[in-house]
Design a protein around this motif. Structure first.
Motif, short mmCIF file in Angstrom:
data_model
loop_
_atom_site.label_atom_id
_atom_site.label_comp_id
_atom_site.label_asym_id
_atom_site.label_seq_id
_atom_site.Cartn_x
_atom_site.Cartn_y
_atom_site.Cartn_z
N ALA B 246 0.61 -0.96 -0.18
CA ALA B 246 -0.05 -0.42 -0.22
C ALA B 246 0.95 1.45 -0.03
O ALA B 246 1.13 2.45 -0.60
N HIS B 247 1.38 1.70 0.45
CA HIS B 247 3.25 2.45 0.95
C HIS B 247 3.42 2.52 0.05
O HIS B 247 3.85 4.36 -0.48
N ALA B 248 4.11 0.82 -1.48
CA ALA B 248 4.73 1.12 -2.07
C ALA B 248 4.90 1.88 -3.64
O ALA B 248 5.15 2.38 -4.52
N VAL B 249 3.06 1.38 -3.42
CA VAL B 249 2.44 2.06 -5.10
C VAL B 249 1.26 2.81 -4.58
O VAL B 249 0.08 2.96 -5.41
N GLY B 250 0.65 2.75 -3.76
CA GLY B 250 -0.35 3.76 -3.40
C GLY B 250 -1.59 2.96 -3.51
O GLY B 250 -2.83 3.50 -4.10
N LYS B 251 -1.78 1.68 -3.77
CA LYS B 251 -2.58 1.28 -3.96
C LYS B 251 -3.37 -0.08 -3.01
O LYS B 251 -2.71 -0.06 -1.94
N PRO B 252 -4.79 -0.02 -3.32
CA PRO B 252 -5.28 -0.06 -1.98
C PRO B 252 -5.57 -2.27 -1.78
O PRO B 252 -5.48 -2.41 -3.39
N ILE B 253 -5.52 -2.95 -1.11
CA ILE B 253 -5.68 -4.42 -0.18
C ILE B 253 -7.22 -4.44 -0.82
O ILE B 253 -7.84 -3.52 0.14
N MET B 254 -7.54 -5.09 -1.49
CA MET B 254 -9.30 -5.53 -1.98
C MET B 254 -9.92 -6.95 -0.99
O MET B 254 -10.98 -6.11 -0.40
N PHE B 255 -8.57 -7.70 -0.62
CA PHE B 255 -9.31 -8.76 0.08
C PHE B 255 -7.89 -9.51 0.50
O PHE B 255 -7.13 -9.61 -0.19
#
Ligand SMILES: Nc1nc2c(ncn2[C@@H]2O[C@H](COP(=O)(O)OP(=O)(O)OP(=O)(O)O)[C@@H](O)[C@H]2O)c(=O)[nH]1
Ligand SMILES: Nc1nc2c(ncn2[C@@H]2O[C@H](COP(=O)(O)OP(=O)(O)OP(=O)(O)O)[C@@H](O)[C@H]2O)c(=O)[nH]1
Ligand SMILES: [Mg+2]
Ligand SMILES: [Mg+2]
Lengths: 286, 279
Positions: B246-255
């Protein structure tokens, strides 16, 4: 980049006329970061660096050795001490059991090992002991075809132990028999029991733990759990063709006292190499 | 009272160790720690509050901020997207892509959506057979060709099939690949150009340590990630990789994947993750 910060601190030591306490503290911090970034077990990192710090302060550099070389030699020495060097795999008649967490590369490595032993002129047989993963038998059958090695399996039969028993009887004439088992982790008691039963019934001479170079802090605890059940005799570290440093291997070796036998460096049948401690450690430290 | 620098450093070091033991990448721990230190320095502590409590709370806030990036509302995306919605699953070898696709098909079927799966791993031994076994169990259409066939052609066929039969979702399974292998990364970029996915999902292994950062960054750089799935959390992995990714690419974990069965797919909950990281 941590390898770089470690090199910079080592340069400071090179310039210093003698190694002082604060410089040692600084380099210990850098070594800790390098080892943690390489996924070495936290407790092991603290233990190793404490020892490096003590030795750097108490031991005299060997004649002609700079302060910097002295510290590098100590770090290297401590890491080799944990890894214990490589070990050769036996070419005598024996049975190998492959175990490990999910998706580490057990089945693929069996393909590589089959080819490795065949090239040495040995007769190899493989037993498809993974009864859980969909198409595990088919995957092994295709690898067996590539390596020109027979696979014994009973697709549809959910009793791994009986498959291994029958497979071993069928392969009595083989020099090397390799048993594939399903992925599992320490919290699945029924699978841990299954693994223990396969070990008891096969009396496997070698129990190799297959571990992915990218595994983090779970490498140590999981290796310990596997070791307590089947007593690991060798470690195979896979996927070193990626960017992972493989510190998990150090944790696994330190917990099982089983040396690294091979490393996997790719997805093809020839991508298997003997373990080379100096190369591994220099890559680990960046 | 003002904060004693030495005490601050030792409290932070303890928290740092906890994060390392949870598999949060060292680069991420460094950034969070520095941010924390700059916020805390010079701050005065209210009477009755211990330094540990103040710092731990500040750290938890810093981490929640990283994890609570616009959460990915999977159900909403599926409900509101054009038809067919095309999802492509990518990641390094053995992380759980194929199994995660099976779990998602199961979930989509429960919500009455129709699916088509594309067997675009034409390289690995038994890959197509593995997906066929799942497809048979789930009673979902699998578009496949023989081993060695062109993954892009198969993806294209699957999308055409979905359009023709008014299927809701196309799920594209791809071969595991090392982010450091330029040929395989460019093959994946080509697959994206041909299949034109609406969603690209990065499947990462919760057992991974620092390498999770490198993997996520390279996949994000090559094809762009919309959301991530972190599998094998049930292997007692603390899952710090979630924070690293999440920190490295700023994308959410969905599952997160919590087992091998179809039901073992849980929505990612930042609070639940925070509890795991600190225990
Ligand atoms: N790049 C690379 N990939 C590897 C290596 N070893 C295995 N793989 C890949 O890792 C993935 C998992 O390999 P498997 O052999 O199925 O792993 P496994 O441990 O048998 O998995 P389970 O039986 O499900 O636990 C496959 O995509 C393999 O091709 C390696 O050394 N390098
Ligand atoms: N315990 C557990 N096992 C999982 C989970 N997700 C996947 N697995 C297992 O991990 C192994 C690898 O899963 P795959 O779905 O084959 O992984 P993949 O990413 O498709 O692998 P490649 O295609 O070879 O790169 C299988 O044995 C799965 O059953 C999970 O959430 N928990
Ligand atoms: Mg396997
Ligand atoms: Mg797959």
């Amino acid at each position: 980049n941590l390898g770089e910060s470690l090199r910079n601190t080592l340069k400071k030591i090179a310039k210093a006329s003698h190694i002082d306490k604060n410089l040692i503290k600084e380099i210990v911090r850098d070594i800790q970061r390098a080892l943690l970034s390489a996924d070495v077990n936290v407790k092991l990192v603290l233990k190793l660096t404490k020892e490096v710090e003590r030795r750097a302060l108490e031991e005299k550099p060997l004649a002609g050795m700079s302060g910097r070389e002295h510290v590098i030699r100590i770090i290297y020495d401590e890491l080799v001490g944990v890894l214990g060097g490589a070990r050769e795999v036996s070419l005598k008649k024996h049975v190998i059991m492959m175990v490990g967490l999910y998706g580490q590369g057990k089945t693929t490595t069996i393909g590589k090992l089959s080819k490795f032993f065949s090239k040495k002129g040995l007769q190899v047989g493989v037993i498809a002991g993974d009864v859980h993963r969909p198409a595990a038998y088919e995957q092994l059958a295709q690898l067996g075809e590539q390596a020109k090695v027979p696979i014994y399996g009973e697709p549809g039969n959910k009793d791994a132990v009986s498959i291994v028993e029958r497979g071993l009887k069928k392969m009595l004439k083989k020099d090397i028999v390799i048993i594939d088992t399903s992925g599992r982790h320490s919290l699945e008691q029924d699978l841990i029991d299954e693994m223990e039963n396969i070990y008891k019934v096969s009396k496997a001479d070698e129990r190799f733990l297959v571990i992915d170079a990218a595994v983090g802090q779970q490498a140590g605890p999981q290796a310990k759990a596997f070791h307590e059940t089947v007593h690991i005799t060798g470690v195979i570290m896979t996927k070193l063709d990626g960017t992972a440093k493989g510190g998990g291997a150090i944790s696994a070796v330190s917990v099982t006292k089983a040396p690294i036998v091979f490393i996997g460096i790719g997805e093809h049948m020839d991508d298997l190499e003997m373990f080379d401690p100096p190369r591994f450690i220099s890559r680990l430290l960046g | 009272k003002k904060i004693n620098k030495k005490k601050l450093d030792s409290v932070i070091w303890e928290l740092e160790i906890a994060l390392y033991e949870s598999d949060v990448a060292t680069s991420v721990v460094e950034e969070i720690k520095n941010k924390l230190k700059s916020e805390i320095e010079g701050v005065r502590i209210r009477r009755g509050l211990s330094l540990e409590k103040v710092i731990t709370r500040a750290l938890k806030n810093a981490i929640s901020n990283v994890l609570a990036i616009d959460p990915y509302d999977f159900d909403r995306v599926i409900a509101e997207s054009k038809r067919p919605i095309i999802m492509m699953f990518v990641g390094v070898n053995g992380t759980g892509k194929t199994t995660s696709i099976a779990k998602i098909v199961h979930r989509l079927h429960k919500n009455n959506y129709s699916c088509v799966v594309a067997a675009c791993d034409t390289f690995r031994a038994g890959a197509i057979e593995q997906l066929q076994k799942h497809a048979d169990k789930l009673n979902v259409k699998l578009v496949k060709q023989g081993a060695g066939a062109d993954p892009a052609a198969i993806a294209f066929d699957a999308v055409e099939h979905a359009r023709a039969r008014n299927k809701d979702v196309v799920l594209i399974d791809t071969a595991g690949r090392m982010h450091s292998n330029a040929n395989l990364m460019s093959e994946m970029a080509k697959l994206k150009r041909v299949a034109k996915p609406d969603v690209i999902i990065f499947v990462g292994d919760a057992l991974a340590g620092n390498d999770a950062v490198e993997q996520a960054m390279k996949f994000e750089e090559c094809v762009g990630i919309d959301a991530a799935i972190l599998s094998k959390i049930d292997a007692d992995a603390k899952g710090g990789a979630a924070l690293s990714i999440a920190h490295a690419v700023g994308k959410p974990i969905m599952f997160v994947g919590v087992g091998q069965e179809y039901k073992d797919l849980q929505e990612f909950n930042p609070h639940w993750m925070l509890k795991r990281l600190f225990n």
